[in-house]
Motif scaffolding. Sequence first.
Motif, PDB file in Angstrom:
ATOM      1  N   ALA A   1       0.865  -1.176   0.000  1.00 49.73           N
ATOM      2  CA  ALA A   1       0.000   0.000   0.000  1.00 49.73           C
ATOM      3  C   ALA A   1       0.897   1.219   0.000  1.00 49.73           C
ATOM      4  O   ALA A   1       1.520   1.547   1.017  1.00 49.73           O
ATOM      5  N   ASN A   2       1.012   1.874  -1.126  1.00 53.30           N
ATOM      6  CA  ASN A   2       1.995   2.924  -1.336  1.00 53.30           C
ATOM      7  C   ASN A   2       1.398   4.307  -1.077  1.00 53.30           C
ATOM      8  O   ASN A   2       0.274   4.589  -1.507  1.00 53.30           O
ATOM      9  N   TRP A   3       2.155   5.156  -0.373  1.00 52.89           N
ATOM     10  CA  TRP A   3       1.728   6.535  -0.156  1.00 52.89           C
ATOM     11  C   TRP A   3       2.637   7.468  -0.932  1.00 52.89           C
ATOM     12  O   TRP A   3       3.853   7.466  -0.767  1.00 52.89           O
ATOM     13  N   ASP A   4       2.054   8.277  -1.808  1.00 54.29           N
ATOM     14  CA  ASP A   4       2.814   9.281  -2.554  1.00 54.29           C
ATOM     15  C   ASP A   4       1.877  10.450  -2.848  1.00 54.29           C
ATOM     16  O   ASP A   4       1.499  10.716  -3.983  1.00 54.29           O
ATOM     17  N   GLY A   5       1.486  11.129  -1.770  1.00 59.64           N
ATOM     18  CA  GLY A   5       0.501  12.200  -1.894  1.00 59.64           C
ATOM     19  C   GLY A   5      -0.915  11.691  -1.929  1.00 59.64           C
ATOM     20  O   GLY A   5      -1.875  12.460  -1.864  1.00 59.64           O
ATOM     21  N   GLY A   6      -1.087  10.386  -2.022  1.00 60.40           N
ATOM     22  CA  GLY A   6      -2.357   9.681  -2.026  1.00 60.40           C
ATOM     23  C   GLY A   6      -2.049   8.195  -1.967  1.00 60.40           C
ATOM     24  O   GLY A   6      -0.916   7.776  -2.235  1.00 60.40           O
ATOM     25  N   TRP A   7      -3.024   7.389  -1.602  1.00 61.29           N
ATOM     26  CA  TRP A   7      -2.793   5.954  -1.451  1.00 61.29           C
ATOM     27  C   TRP A   7      -3.054   5.224  -2.763  1.00 61.29           C
ATOM     28  O   TRP A   7      -3.975   5.553  -3.500  1.00 61.29           O
ATOM     29  N   SER A   8      -2.231   4.208  -3.026  1.00 55.38           N
ATOM     30  CA  SER A   8      -2.444   3.312  -4.160  1.00 55.38           C
ATOM     31  C   SER A   8      -1.915   1.939  -3.771  1.00 55.38           C
ATOM     32  O   SER A   8      -1.079   1.812  -2.886  1.00 55.38           O
ATOM     33  N   THR A   9      -2.425   0.899  -4.433  1.00 55.99           N
ATOM     34  CA  THR A   9      -1.982  -0.462  -4.162  1.00 55.99           C
ATOM     35  C   THR A   9      -1.042  -0.916  -5.259  1.00 55.99           C
ATOM     36  O   THR A   9      -1.379  -0.852  -6.441  1.00 55.99           O
ATOM     37  N   GLN A  10       0.150  -1.365  -4.864  1.00 55.91           N
ATOM     38  CA  GLN A  10       1.076  -1.979  -5.802  1.00 55.91           C
ATOM     39  C   GLN A  10       1.135  -3.467  -5.495  1.00 55.91           C
ATOM     40  O   GLN A  10       1.451  -3.858  -4.373  1.00 55.91           O
ATOM     41  N   VAL A  11       0.818  -4.288  -6.487  1.00 51.47           N
ATOM     42  CA  VAL A  11       0.856  -5.730  -6.286  1.00 51.47           C
ATOM     43  C   VAL A  11       2.300  -6.205  -6.387  1.00 51.47           C
ATOM     44  O   VAL A  11       3.136  -5.599  -7.058  1.00 51.47           O
ATOM     45  N   ILE A  12       2.605  -7.286  -5.684  1.00 52.73           N
ATOM     46  CA  ILE A  12       3.947  -7.848  -5.665  1.00 52.73           C
ATOM     47  C   ILE A  12       3.967  -9.080  -6.551  1.00 52.73           C
ATOM     48  O   ILE A  12       3.214 -10.029  -6.328  1.00 52.73           O
ATOM     49  N   TYR A  13       4.800  -9.061  -7.582  1.00 51.14           N
ATOM     50  CA  TYR A  13       4.931 -10.161  -8.528  1.00 51.14           C
ATOM     51  C   TYR A  13       6.288 -10.822  -8.374  1.00 51.14           C
ATOM     52  O   TYR A  13       7.264 -10.205  -7.960  1.00 51.14           O
ATOM     53  N   THR A  14       6.373 -12.097  -8.807  1.00 51.21           N
ATOM     54  CA  THR A  14       7.658 -12.802  -8.804  1.00 51.21           C
ATOM     55  C   THR A  14       8.346 -12.722 -10.156  1.00 51.21           C
ATOM     56  O   THR A  14       9.554 -12.929 -10.238  1.00 51.21           O
ATOM     57  N   THR A  15       7.616 -12.455 -11.217  1.00 51.41           N
ATOM     58  CA  THR A  15       8.204 -12.383 -12.550  1.00 51.41           C
ATOM     59  C   THR A  15       7.527 -11.273 -13.335  1.00 51.41           C
ATOM     60  O   THR A  15       6.420 -10.840 -13.012  1.00 51.41           O
ATOM     61  N   ARG A  16       8.191 -10.841 -14.368  1.00 49.76           N
ATOM     62  CA  ARG A  16       7.612  -9.828 -15.252  1.00 49.76           C
ATOM     63  C   ARG A  16       6.398 -10.362 -15.986  1.00 49.76           C
ATOM     64  O   ARG A  16       5.593  -9.592 -16.512  1.00 49.76           O
ATOM     65  N   ARG A  17       6.246 -11.695 -16.023  1.00 57.92           N
ATOM     66  CA  ARG A  17       5.089 -12.279 -16.697  1.00 57.92           C
ATOM     67  C   ARG A  17       3.830 -12.233 -15.826  1.00 57.92           C
ATOM     68  O   ARG A  17       2.761 -12.593 -16.275  1.00 57.92           O
ATOM     69  N   GLY A  18       4.016 -11.852 -14.579  1.00 53.92           N
ATOM     70  CA  GLY A  18       2.831 -11.606 -13.773  1.00 53.92           C
ATOM     71  C   GLY A  18       2.480 -12.650 -12.749  1.00 53.92           C
ATOM     72  O   GLY A  18       1.369 -12.643 -12.245  1.00 53.92           O
ATOM     73  N   ALA A  19       3.394 -13.577 -12.412  1.00 51.99           N
ATOM     74  CA  ALA A  19       3.091 -14.568 -11.389  1.00 51.99           C
ATOM     75  C   ALA A  19       3.082 -13.903 -10.012  1.00 51.99           C
ATOM     76  O   ALA A  19       4.032 -13.225  -9.639  1.00 51.99           O
ATOM     77  N   ARG A  20       1.988 -14.109  -9.288  1.00 55.03           N
ATOM     78  CA  ARG A  20       1.878 -13.512  -7.951  1.00 55.03           C
ATOM     79  C   ARG A  20       2.138 -14.563  -6.893  1.00 55.03           C
ATOM     80  O   ARG A  20       1.579 -15.643  -6.935  1.00 55.03           O
ATOM     81  N   PRO A  21       3.012 -14.279  -5.933  1.00 56.78           N
ATOM     82  CA  PRO A  21       3.286 -15.265  -4.885  1.00 56.78           C
ATOM     83  C   PRO A  21       2.105 -15.412  -3.940  1.00 56.78           C
ATOM     84  O   PRO A  21       1.278 -14.504  -3.792  1.00 56.78           O
ATOM     85  N   VAL A  22       2.041 -16.565  -3.291  1.00 63.33           N
ATOM     86  CA  VAL A  22       1.096 -16.817  -2.211  1.00 63.33           C
ATOM     87  C   VAL A  22       1.905 -16.972  -0.941  1.00 63.33           C
ATOM     88  O   VAL A  22       2.940 -17.650  -0.932  1.00 63.33           O
ATOM     89  N   VAL A  23       1.462 -16.345   0.127  1.00 58.25           N
ATOM     90  CA  VAL A  23       2.244 -16.364   1.361  1.00 58.25           C
ATOM     91  C   VAL A  23       1.915 -17.597   2.186  1.00 58.25           C
ATOM     92  O   VAL A  23       0.803 -18.141   2.106  1.00 58.25           O
ATOM     93  N   ALA A  24       2.883 -18.049   2.963  1.00 56.83           N
ATOM     94  CA  ALA A  24       2.660 -19.167   3.868  1.00 56.83           C
ATOM     95  C   ALA A  24       1.627 -18.782   4.918  1.00 56.83           C
ATOM     96  O   ALA A  24       1.526 -17.625   5.326  1.00 56.83           O
ATOM     97  N   ALA A  25       0.879 -19.778   5.379  1.00 61.46           N
ATOM     98  CA  ALA A  25      -0.184 -19.507   6.350  1.00 61.46           C
ATOM     99  C   ALA A  25       0.369 -18.923   7.640  1.00 61.46           C
ATOM    100  O   ALA A  25      -0.342 -18.209   8.354  1.00 61.46           O
ATOM    101  N   ASN A  26       1.619 -19.220   7.957  1.00 58.58           N
ATOM    102  CA  ASN A  26       2.204 -18.735   9.210  1.00 58.58           C
ATOM    103  C   ASN A  26       3.126 -17.542   9.002  1.00 58.58           C
ATOM    104  O   ASN A  26       3.843 -17.151   9.909  1.00 58.58           O
TER     105      ASN A  26
END
Length: 389
Positions: free
Chosen positions: A287-312
Amino acid sequence: MATAGARPMGVGGGYPAVIEVAQAPDGSFQWTNLNIAAGREVGRGLLRPAPFPALTSGFAAAGWGTDSRRVYYTNTDGAVMELKTDGSGWGYQNFTSSLGVPVARWNSPLTTGGMRSGTMMVYYVDEGGGLIVLKFMKSEGGWHSDIAGYIPKVPATSPLAALQNGRGRFVYFFNKNGHVIEVEGFGKPPRRITDLTNFAHLPAPSPLSGLAATGWDNDRRRIYYADTDDNLIEMVGYGDEHGWSWKNLAGWGISRLEDGSPLAVASTDGGVKGVALFDRESEPLWANWDGGWSTQVIYTTRRGARPVVAANSSVACAASADRVPWVSFVAEDNHLALWRGPESDWRWWDLTAELKLPAAARVATQGPLALVHTQGGPRVYYLTDEPEF
């Protein structure tokens, strides 16, 4: 990997350890078993490691200057420990024995507002639910402790968060009614204790909510938690003159959190940089703040794979001096992940795969993970129960 140059005593098979993963000047990463690196020689060729961490330990770290770092945890007896370096060699201190402070409660949180003007505070909870304060003042030559019986008890389910600004030092927790409590100051009364929920008419927190805080300037304060609908709430403190306000950041486009979500906030000298969190699909977000809030998603590759976090997994973040954010967490394959923003120039590291790291200990939700950024670069800390020397 760096280790001490002597054979460790009493180490055989599996044992818990604190691991640091640090970026080198050439941009590569190396890892260090800090319990071995901070060990003390007790005989010719023999080393006594720093006390091993409890896997249910709270965990906190601070970094500043060229490469000063401090890591806080509790050992297997509940004693509160500090691992420390100012850039060359590690050492440790046992606060429970050196200051006579109580042992920490099982699964007690630990937090610090970092070093500012030669002063640092560390907070934890004792077995009776009391808030214990450890304070370092360079001008006074070391550490002091405070056991403040008049502060409300900290429930077993509450996290802790802390900050420093020009006004002073503050710590936050949820009381037994789910209210956000702010404690300001140290030492003898008067100390200010404020029920921010009553004062600012805050929404109730999720029972699983994380808690994060940051401060800057003379008296700027920001506190973050999740409400019962898993919306990210921001409290804004402007000091006594202007008071407190709050906003629901869902109205600013920030995704709902996963079951309250662990939270971490990064700031720069000029204010908040952003908040790291997990969404309802167990995906990490910035959640990025730069004069206003925006959401930046976290990817593992430029092709767009999104990681899943461990339950713990916990989450940790920091910002460099040039305002670049760094976020770390444990992915579902139990690998330690590191992401560098912003979205226009991000990079990703699977640190476990790249460095063949010892596995992250499978500990409780919001468990031990910390990240600091010094002039030397980012440093990530975690616990393992499968260490190597």
